[in-house]
Design an enzyme around this catalytic site. Sequence first.
Site, PDB file in Angstrom:
ATOM      1  N   GLN A 104       0.850  -1.195   0.000  1.00 42.15           N
ATOM      2  CA  GLN A 104       0.000   0.000   0.000  1.00 42.15           C
ATOM      3  C   GLN A 104       0.887   1.246   0.000  1.00 42.15           C
ATOM      4  OE1 GLN A 104      -3.384  -0.624   3.077  1.00 42.15           O
ATOM      5  NE2 GLN A 104      -1.764  -2.045   3.620  1.00 42.15           N
ATOM      6  N   ASP A 107       6.074   4.929  -1.297  1.00 42.65           N
ATOM      7  CA  ASP A 107       7.394   5.542  -1.096  1.00 42.65           C
ATOM      8  C   ASP A 107       8.501   4.995  -1.995  1.00 42.65           C
ATOM      9  OD1 ASP A 107       8.066   3.079   0.175  1.00 42.65           O
ATOM     10  OD2 ASP A 107       7.503   3.853   2.133  1.00 42.65           O
ATOM     11  N   HIS A 122      -1.662   1.272  -4.247  1.00 44.15           N
ATOM     12  CA  HIS A 122      -2.036   2.679  -3.992  1.00 44.15           C
ATOM     13  C   HIS A 122      -1.184   3.655  -4.797  1.00 44.15           C
ATOM     14  CE1 HIS A 122      -4.239   1.729   0.045  1.00 44.15           C
ATOM     15  NE2 HIS A 122      -4.930   1.398  -1.021  1.00 44.15           N
ATOM     16  N   CYS A 133      -4.394  15.525 -19.860  1.00 45.47           N
ATOM     17  CA  CYS A 133      -4.195  14.539 -20.939  1.00 45.47           C
ATOM     18  C   CYS A 133      -3.894  13.143 -20.404  1.00 45.47           C
ATOM     19  CB  CYS A 133      -3.077  14.992 -21.875  1.00 45.47           C
ATOM     20  SG  CYS A 133      -1.429  14.862 -21.152  1.00 45.47           S
ATOM     21  N   CYS A 151       2.207  19.680 -16.838  1.00 39.20           N
ATOM     22  CA  CYS A 151       2.562  18.750 -17.920  1.00 39.20           C
ATOM     23  C   CYS A 151       3.030  19.571 -19.125  1.00 39.20           C
ATOM     24  CB  CYS A 151       1.297  17.969 -18.250  1.00 39.20           C
ATOM     25  SG  CYS A 151       1.401  16.867 -19.660  1.00 39.20           S
ATOM     26  N   THR A 191       0.553  -2.919   8.621  1.00 38.71           N
ATOM     27  CA  THR A 191      -0.631  -2.224   8.122  1.00 38.71           C
ATOM     28  C   THR A 191      -1.754  -2.334   9.142  1.00 38.71           C
ATOM     29  OG1 THR A 191      -2.344  -2.143   6.420  1.00 38.71           O
ATOM     30  CG2 THR A 191      -1.231  -4.263   6.707  1.00 38.71           C
ATOM     31  N   SER A 192      -2.503  -1.239   9.290  1.00 36.37           N
ATOM     32  CA  SER A 192      -3.640  -1.273  10.211  1.00 36.37           C
ATOM     33  C   SER A 192      -4.808  -2.018   9.559  1.00 36.37           C
ATOM     34  CB  SER A 192      -4.040   0.148  10.607  1.00 36.37           C
ATOM     35  OG  SER A 192      -4.277   0.912   9.450  1.00 36.37           O
ATOM     36  N   ALA A 234       8.871  -4.732  12.043  1.00 35.61           N
ATOM     37  CA  ALA A 234       9.251  -5.376  10.790  1.00 35.61           C
ATOM     38  C   ALA A 234      10.768  -5.562  10.701  1.00 35.61           C
ATOM     39  CB  ALA A 234       8.749  -4.535   9.622  1.00 35.61           C
TER      40      ALA A 234
HETATM   41  P1  NAD Z   1      -1.424   2.986   8.835  1.00 37.99           P
HETATM   42  O1  NAD Z   1      -0.702   4.251   9.100  1.00 37.99           O
HETATM   43  O2  NAD Z   1      -2.901   2.968   8.898  1.00 37.99           O
HETATM   44  O3  NAD Z   1      -0.930   1.883   9.882  1.00 37.99           O
HETATM   45  C1  NAD Z   1       0.410   1.621  10.118  1.00 37.99           C
HETATM   46  C2  NAD Z   1       0.516   0.296  10.868  1.00 37.99           C
HETATM   47  O4  NAD Z   1       1.885  -0.032  11.013  1.00 37.99           O
HETATM   48  C3  NAD Z   1      -0.088   0.327  12.287  1.00 37.99           C
HETATM   49  O5  NAD Z   1      -0.904  -0.815  12.475  1.00 37.99           O
HETATM   50  C4  NAD Z   1       1.146   0.285  13.203  1.00 37.99           C
HETATM   51  O6  NAD Z   1       0.894  -0.392  14.417  1.00 37.99           O
HETATM   52  C5  NAD Z   1       2.125  -0.480  12.329  1.00 37.99           C
HETATM   53  N1  NAD Z   1       3.542  -0.227  12.612  1.00 37.99           N
HETATM   54  C6  NAD Z   1       4.141   0.952  12.951  1.00 37.99           C
HETATM   55  N2  NAD Z   1       5.463   0.794  13.053  1.00 37.99           N
HETATM   56  C7  NAD Z   1       5.715  -0.513  12.757  1.00 37.99           C
HETATM   57  C8  NAD Z   1       6.917  -1.283  12.683  1.00 37.99           C
HETATM   58  N3  NAD Z   1       8.127  -0.748  12.931  1.00 37.99           N
HETATM   59  N4  NAD Z   1       6.815  -2.600  12.344  1.00 37.99           N
HETATM   60  C9  NAD Z   1       5.598  -3.165  12.102  1.00 37.99           C
HETATM   61  N5  NAD Z   1       4.432  -2.474  12.176  1.00 37.99           N
HETATM   62  C10 NAD Z   1       4.498  -1.166  12.487  1.00 37.99           C
HETATM   63  O7  NAD Z   1      -0.879   2.469   7.453  1.00 37.99           O
HETATM   64  P2  NAD Z   1      -1.561   1.576   6.326  1.00 37.99           P
HETATM   65  O8  NAD Z   1      -2.284   0.444   6.948  1.00 37.99           O
HETATM   66  O9  NAD Z   1      -0.485   1.305   5.351  1.00 37.99           O
HETATM   67  O10 NAD Z   1      -2.673   2.459   5.622  1.00 37.99           O
HETATM   68  C11 NAD Z   1      -2.552   3.804   5.391  1.00 37.99           C
HETATM   69  C12 NAD Z   1      -2.467   4.260   3.952  1.00 37.99           C
HETATM   70  O11 NAD Z   1      -1.462   5.215   4.015  1.00 37.99           O
HETATM   71  C13 NAD Z   1      -2.011   3.313   2.903  1.00 37.99           C
HETATM   72  O12 NAD Z   1      -2.872   3.466   1.850  1.00 37.99           O
HETATM   73  C14 NAD Z   1      -0.649   3.831   2.420  1.00 37.99           C
HETATM   74  O13 NAD Z   1      -0.678   4.022   1.009  1.00 37.99           O
HETATM   75  C15 NAD Z   1      -0.551   5.194   2.958  1.00 37.99           C
HETATM   76  N6  NAD Z   1       0.747   5.565   3.533  1.00 37.99           N
HETATM   77  C16 NAD Z   1       1.897   5.214   2.896  1.00 37.99           C
HETATM   78  C17 NAD Z   1       3.112   5.572   3.445  1.00 37.99           C
HETATM   79  C18 NAD Z   1       4.360   5.162   2.730  1.00 37.99           C
HETATM   80  O14 NAD Z   1       4.363   5.014   1.505  1.00 37.99           O
HETATM   81  N7  NAD Z   1       5.462   4.953   3.459  1.00 37.99           N
HETATM   82  C19 NAD Z   1       3.177   6.290   4.631  1.00 37.99           C
HETATM   83  C20 NAD Z   1       1.982   6.646   5.253  1.00 37.99           C
HETATM   84  C21 NAD Z   1       0.774   6.260   4.690  1.00 37.99           C
END
Ligand code: NAD
Length: 245
Positions: A104, A107, A122, A133, A151, A191-192, A234
């Site tokens: 998702q 980055d 995403h 365009c 663009c 991911t939440s 992670a």
């Molecule tokens: P979220 O912010 O809703 O949840 C983040 C989750 O990660 C939480 O459950 C938290 O407990 C967990 N977490 C935090 N640190 C952690 C670690 N070190 N190891 C393991 N787990 C950890 O994020 P989401 O569920 O990805 O959904 C939010 C949306 O936000 C997504 O669509 C995403 O595209 C976007 N998003 C992306 C980025 C990115 O690209 N880095 C950053 C922020 C949000």
Amino acid sequence: MLSGQAAAATVREWMSAAASIAVLTGAGISAESGIPTFRGPGGLWRTYRAEDLATPQAFARDPHLTWEWYDWRRAVIATAEPNAGHLALAELERRFHGLTLITQNVDGLHDRAGSRRVLKVHGDLWILRCTACASEWRDLRPSLPHLPPTCDCGGMARPGVVWFGEGLPEETWNSAVTAVRGTELLLVIGTSAVVYPVGGLVQLAQSAGAKVVEINVAETPVSAMVDLAWRASATIALPQLIQSA
Ligand code: NAD
């Protein structure tokens, strides 16, 4: 819930028995690279929540404000490096030919860690798309010289990401669903799992008979339903999966 070592041993055993593995990552995997998640500490930018900026309505109302936020995110991400979690997943991909990585995250850190095939459901923060365009291009500059960017056709560009309320890129999403439906093991990392439809992949895997492992520092809405909820970051958990037992 199992201790770290017992959880790692169990997941390694399940991995070696699985013909296919799918991995779903969220913002949490990049948190230790210094990229704030949307929910939890550091989730706010100025006084705005992501939900107030990452929508088609917000962009239509004030494209400059939305772009300022994306420009800030690009600058933060440009200085970040892939962490041990991203690197371990890239190594897993090299070892398991049947591995599908679905993220998702926008980055680009999975690519930079060496993952070859990443389903970015995403979108990608480094892609710009013309609102007039629809042409797309990659721009890796951390900070754009003019906001909102334009663009060659003169149209206003938007970030190549999926905003709240928008549909997912069809081909990528279909590939993700097919992989999850056919997988024997799903790893759900950082991911939440509250953003739909991606959150629904967890139930899809389970109803198709896969084992599901969650790796997260905190409890989430799917923790109670997974086969193994591994409460770990992670960067600690994933490197243990590429160690030999
Ligand atoms: P979220 O912010 O809703 O949840 C983040 C989750 O990660 C939480 O459950 C938290 O407990 C967990 N977490 C935090 N640190 C952690 C670690 N070190 N190891 C393991 N787990 C950890 O994020 P989401 O569920 O990805 O959904 C939010 C949306 O936000 C997504 O669509 C995403 O595209 C976007 N998003 C992306 C980025 C990115 O690209 N880095 C950053 C922020 C949000």
